[in-house]
Design an enzyme around this catalytic site. Structure first.
Site, PDB file in Angstrom:
ATOM      1  N   ASP A 102       0.830  -1.207   0.000  1.00 48.41           N
ATOM      2  CA  ASP A 102       0.000   0.000   0.000  1.00 48.41           C
ATOM      3  C   ASP A 102       0.864   1.256   0.000  1.00 48.41           C
ATOM      4  O   ASP A 102       0.641   2.191  -0.783  1.00 48.41           O
ATOM      5  CB  ASP A 102      -0.895   0.026   1.246  1.00 48.41           C
ATOM      6  N   ASP A 168      -6.193  -1.672  -4.018  1.00 53.06           N
ATOM      7  CA  ASP A 168      -7.574  -2.044  -3.714  1.00 53.06           C
ATOM      8  C   ASP A 168      -7.623  -3.544  -3.408  1.00 53.06           C
ATOM      9  O   ASP A 168      -6.973  -4.328  -4.089  1.00 53.06           O
ATOM     10  CB  ASP A 168      -8.460  -1.730  -4.922  1.00 53.06           C
ATOM     11  N   THR A 170      -6.926  -4.859  -0.112  1.00 49.49           N
ATOM     12  CA  THR A 170      -5.764  -5.156   0.734  1.00 49.49           C
ATOM     13  C   THR A 170      -5.959  -6.440   1.533  1.00 49.49           C
ATOM     14  O   THR A 170      -5.014  -7.219   1.701  1.00 49.49           O
ATOM     15  CB  THR A 170      -5.473  -3.982   1.688  1.00 49.49           C
ATOM     16  N   GLY A 259     -12.522  -6.348  -3.610  1.00 50.48           N
ATOM     17  CA  GLY A 259     -12.065  -5.227  -4.414  1.00 50.48           C
ATOM     18  C   GLY A 259     -13.135  -4.600  -5.278  1.00 50.48           C
ATOM     19  O   GLY A 259     -13.762  -5.273  -6.095  1.00 50.48           O
ATOM     20  N   ASP A 291     -12.254   4.089  -3.603  1.00 49.86           N
ATOM     21  CA  ASP A 291     -12.566   2.714  -3.996  1.00 49.86           C
ATOM     22  C   ASP A 291     -13.441   2.659  -5.240  1.00 49.86           C
ATOM     23  O   ASP A 291     -13.379   1.678  -5.993  1.00 49.86           O
ATOM     24  CB  ASP A 291     -13.304   1.988  -2.868  1.00 49.86           C
TER      25      ASP A 291
END
Length: 350
Positions: A102, A168, A170, A259, A291
């Protein structure tokens, strides 16, 4: 006796002046050169209005940024050096994970975009550490595919907001469910999503689109409106399944997936062997705008819709969260879908 005084010859005066000029040149030449260089470097292109950005250029650098971030995501995962830790909890009480993937992806994406378009506001899921700034530059090259499909379009810089999702899915990333992972960039103009980029790091596939411009993706040839296949978050499958089957019948298929980027791609014609297909994408709780912004832009560009569960458009300005859940579809009666699923809208506020 005549009064005594000092007389300077014309040659002496000239030498004195030259010495003074030499000192001044030495002191200020570096300063002036630096200011001139800054002026040249910051001067916009002759054909570009001051205080504006070209959306075609912004699309090109967004595609590059998503790919560069994806390289970091892939490298960290394949090296198994995630350094995963909890960064907080969702509203539903689940732990949110943060990994090296990330952070490193975020750094590369943010500074590439910021160096290319310093006047544009950039919102990212992860915090940007100015002490860890990365020096990056963009050579202003535009891929041929984008040149062929997209025309230059200038908009005021202050009207633009860029949303970055450096990794996206994670949670799925930490579980090594690689097919769900994407890196995403979205460009909103006056709150409306107009550019979307969704990149899958582990297959190097990239979907991009610009509203009223062009795209490298398209809708599938057919969708099932009577008994749709619905793709949802893994943690929401139970909530959606009960309502959807009451509405569309027991043959309705529910696909749990990770995701938001992956779920949007499921609605499109994507040449990806690890990509499932669905007719509708539903999310029943609060979700962050980074997102969903890229997917919203891609869907809009190819004739689709993404709204809250009550049918309201989602604005990509102000707060970073969307309170009303979402429903996304393409080549379907979107309004009719919303009217058939009123109970889902109630769950988005729980």
């Amino acid at each position: 006796m005549a009064p005594m005084g000092i007389r300077l010859s014309p040659l002496g005066m000239a030498v004195f002046c030259l010495l003074g000029l030499g000192v001044l040149y030495h002191l200020y030449s570096g300063f002036l050169a630096g200011r001139f260089a800054l002026f040249v470097l910051s001067e916009p292109a002759p054909d570009a209005p001051r205080g504006s950005v070209d959306l075609r250029e912004l699309l090109a650098v967004s595609v590059l940024a998503a790919a560069r971030g994806g390289e970091e995501v892939k490298r960290v995962r394949e090296g198994n050096v995630l350094n995963a830790k909890a960064k907080g909890k969702t509203r539903e009480g689940a732990e949110e994970q943060l990994t090296s993937g990330d952070l490193l992806s975020n750094r590369r994406m943010f500074y590439l975009l910021k160096s290319a378009f310093p006047a544009v506001q950039i919102n990212s899921e992860e915090r940007v550490d100015t002490a860890d700034q990365e020096t990056v530059s963009w050579d202003r090259s535009i891929p041929e595919e984008i040149k062929q499909k997209i025309q230059p379009k200038e908009v005021p810089a202050e009207s633009v907001t860029v949303w970055i999702d450096p990794l996206d899915a994670t949670q799925e990333y930490t579980e090594d469910l690689r097919q769900y992972v994407t890196t995403m960039v979205c460009v909103a103009v006056n709150g409306k999503p107009v550019i979307g980029v969704i990149h899958k790091p582990f297959s190097a596939y990239t979907a991009w689109a610009m509203v009223d411009g062009g795209s490298n993706v398209k809708a599938r040839s057919s969708y099932n409106e009577k008994t749709p296949t619905i793709i949802v978050s893994r943690s929401h499958a139970g909530k959606v399944e009960q309502v959807a089957r009451q509405t569309f019948g027991n043959k309705t298929v529910i696909i749990p997936a990770g995701g938001a980027g992956y779920k949007v791609l499921a609605l499109l014609d994507v040449a990806e062997k690890n990509q499932e297909k669905a007719d509708v994408y539903i999310h029943v709780t609060y979700i962050k705008k980074w997102d969903i912004c890229a997917g919203n832009a891609v869907l809009r560009a190819v004739g689709g819709y993404m709204t809250t569960l009550s049918g309201e458009e989602i604005s990509y300005t102000g707060s970073d969260g969307n309170e009303g859940g979402l429903i996304a579809s393409i080549n379907m009666n979107h309004k009719a879908l919303i009217e058939k699923l009123p109970d889902l809208e109630k769950t988005s506020h729980k």
